[in-house]
Write an enzyme that holds these catalytic residues in place. Sequence first.
Site, PDB file in Angstrom:
ATOM      1  N   SER A   1       1.103  -9.799  -0.460  1.00 36.22           N
ATOM      2  CA  SER A   1       0.779  -8.370  -0.405  1.00 36.22           C
ATOM      3  C   SER A   1       1.181  -7.675   0.888  1.00 36.22           C
ATOM      4  O   SER A   1       1.363  -6.452   0.894  1.00 36.22           O
ATOM      5  CB  SER A   1      -0.716  -8.173  -0.661  1.00 36.22           C
TER       6      SER A   1
ATOM      7  N   LYS B   1       0.808  -1.216   0.000  1.00 35.43           N
ATOM      8  CA  LYS B   1       0.000   0.000   0.000  1.00 35.43           C
ATOM      9  C   LYS B   1       0.847   1.276   0.000  1.00 35.43           C
ATOM     10  O   LYS B   1       0.389   2.326  -0.411  1.00 35.43           O
ATOM     11  CB  LYS B   1      -0.953   0.028   1.198  1.00 35.43           C
TER      12      LYS B   1
ATOM     13  N   GLY C   1     -16.241 -13.476   1.137  1.00 35.51           N
ATOM     14  CA  GLY C   1     -16.600 -12.202   0.509  1.00 35.51           C
ATOM     15  C   GLY C   1     -16.238 -12.245  -0.961  1.00 35.51           C
ATOM     16  O   GLY C   1     -15.370 -11.511  -1.419  1.00 35.51           O
TER      17      GLY C   1
ATOM     18  N   SER D   1      -8.453   1.565   8.778  1.00 35.93           N
ATOM     19  CA  SER D   1      -7.854   1.132  10.036  1.00 35.93           C
ATOM     20  C   SER D   1      -6.657   0.257   9.717  1.00 35.93           C
ATOM     21  O   SER D   1      -5.994  -0.265  10.590  1.00 35.93           O
ATOM     22  CB  SER D   1      -8.879   0.356  10.867  1.00 35.93           C
TER      23      SER D   1
ATOM     24  N   ASP E   1     -17.523 -11.139  -3.607  1.00 30.20           N
ATOM     25  CA  ASP E   1     -18.221 -10.167  -4.456  1.00 30.20           C
ATOM     26  C   ASP E   1     -17.452  -9.902  -5.746  1.00 30.20           C
ATOM     27  O   ASP E   1     -18.038  -9.686  -6.798  1.00 30.20           O
ATOM     28  CB  ASP E   1     -18.421  -8.847  -3.702  1.00 30.20           C
TER      29      ASP E   1
ATOM     30  N   GLU F   1      -9.621 -13.758  -3.729  1.00 31.96           N
ATOM     31  CA  GLU F   1     -10.290 -13.074  -2.616  1.00 31.96           C
ATOM     32  C   GLU F   1     -10.819 -14.103  -1.619  1.00 31.96           C
ATOM     33  O   GLU F   1     -10.921 -15.283  -1.929  1.00 31.96           O
ATOM     34  CB  GLU F   1     -11.405 -12.159  -3.142  1.00 31.96           C
TER      35      GLU F   1
HETATM   36  C1  LIG Z   1      -5.301  -3.565   0.901  1.00 30.83           C
HETATM   37  C2  LIG Z   1      -4.719  -4.921   0.892  1.00 30.83           C
HETATM   38  C3  LIG Z   1      -5.090  -5.889  -0.058  1.00 30.83           C
HETATM   39  C4  LIG Z   1      -6.180  -5.646  -1.076  1.00 30.83           C
HETATM   40  O1  LIG Z   1      -5.826  -4.620  -1.975  1.00 30.83           O
HETATM   41  P1  LIG Z   1      -6.898  -3.916  -2.909  1.00 30.83           P
HETATM   42  O2  LIG Z   1      -6.120  -2.923  -3.658  1.00 30.83           O
HETATM   43  O3  LIG Z   1      -7.945  -3.308  -2.018  1.00 30.83           O
HETATM   44  O4  LIG Z   1      -7.489  -4.985  -3.755  1.00 30.83           O
HETATM   45  C5  LIG Z   1      -4.442  -7.109  -0.053  1.00 30.83           C
HETATM   46  N1  LIG Z   1      -3.485  -7.398   0.862  1.00 30.83           N
HETATM   47  C6  LIG Z   1      -3.099  -6.509   1.790  1.00 30.83           C
HETATM   48  C7  LIG Z   1      -2.044  -6.889   2.737  1.00 30.83           C
HETATM   49  C8  LIG Z   1      -3.700  -5.231   1.841  1.00 30.83           C
HETATM   50  O5  LIG Z   1      -3.316  -4.358   2.772  1.00 30.83           O
END
Ligand SMILES: *Cc1c(COP(=O)(O)O)cnc(C)c1O
Length: 322
Positions: free
Chosen positions: A307, A56, A211, A81, A213, A207
């Site tokens: 991620s 992020k 959820g 959060s 969706d 996902e």
């Molecule tokens: C925000 C986040 C996601 C999902 O990312 P999106 O851009 O909302 O699809 C996946 N893994 C982690 C660790 C995140 O912080």
Amino acid sequence: MTTLQLPTYADVEAAAKRLEGYANRTPVNTSRTLNERLGAEVFFKCENFQRMGAFKFRGAFNALSKFTPEQRKGGVVAFSSGNHAQGIALSAKLLGMPATIVMPQDAPALKVAATKGYGASVVMYDRYKEDREAIGRDLAQKHGMTLIPPYDHPDVMAGQGTAAKELFEEVGPLDVLLAPLGGGGLLSGTALATRALAPQCQLYGVEPEAGNDGQQSFRSGSILHIDTPKTIADGAQTQHLGNYTFPIIQRDVNDILTATDAQLVEAMRFFAERMKMIVEPTGALGLAAALQMKDQLKGKRVGIIISGGNVDISWFCELLGR
Ligand SMILES: *Cc1c(COP(=O)(O)O)cnc(C)c1O
């Protein structure tokens, strides 16, 4: 209806330039054990080792870097959060602008402390009585702040795409790439990089099953809204895809897969035991899906984006101890 200006791969390239010297070029790790188990060659892009512990930072820093001097003076406001809050707070600190984060009163103390630690102001709200988007918009209007949403923003999406760009640059074309999916900022940015650098690659979003969706929206062709899903993957508890992220996902992604909480824990355990990595539940979505695909991956070169790695350690131990 106005047509949206969707980001392109050129925006991902521009984001990569802005991030140079600020974002970590995260490592690509492998596991012989996993390769043998799947009969495939798997490359993990380790965004759990990104600054503040998740990808992020990329989108947040790219978006804030594009602020005009006027916008910088007013600063940024975000509601989250989780990892987006920390990404915005750290980026604002690095760029020398004020940041305000709107967080629920019951947010984990650790996350509130981390956000304040980056120098951001935290505004608390009652998640059962108040509307955080209204609070964010109100702050933006009254104090001349710019609101940056967690995923549905072209600059955020372009920034998130730089992780996959680095992965392809390092390992070359892949047959399959798996990326976690919440609101689709990461997946849409990843899609832009994939179609530019490895057009033949099969790209899948993953996902939480509770959820799904995104999967339903992808297959039906319109954005479905759901209640906040109950899952341990707190980074993907989004209620719907975005107006910017959805058209790119529809155009460039091959399919959306799902993983159960039990499968996420299995993947987290593999990362911890075999690869000595702490991965948060949402970060384990890609591996959780790969472990279910097995035969489909035989003989293939597979990329998996991890991620993030931000998980409360006592909760981590509890999950793995179950
Ligand atoms: C925000 C986040 C996601 C999902 O990312 P999106 O851009 O909302 O699809 C996946 N893994 C982690 C660790 C995140 O912080």
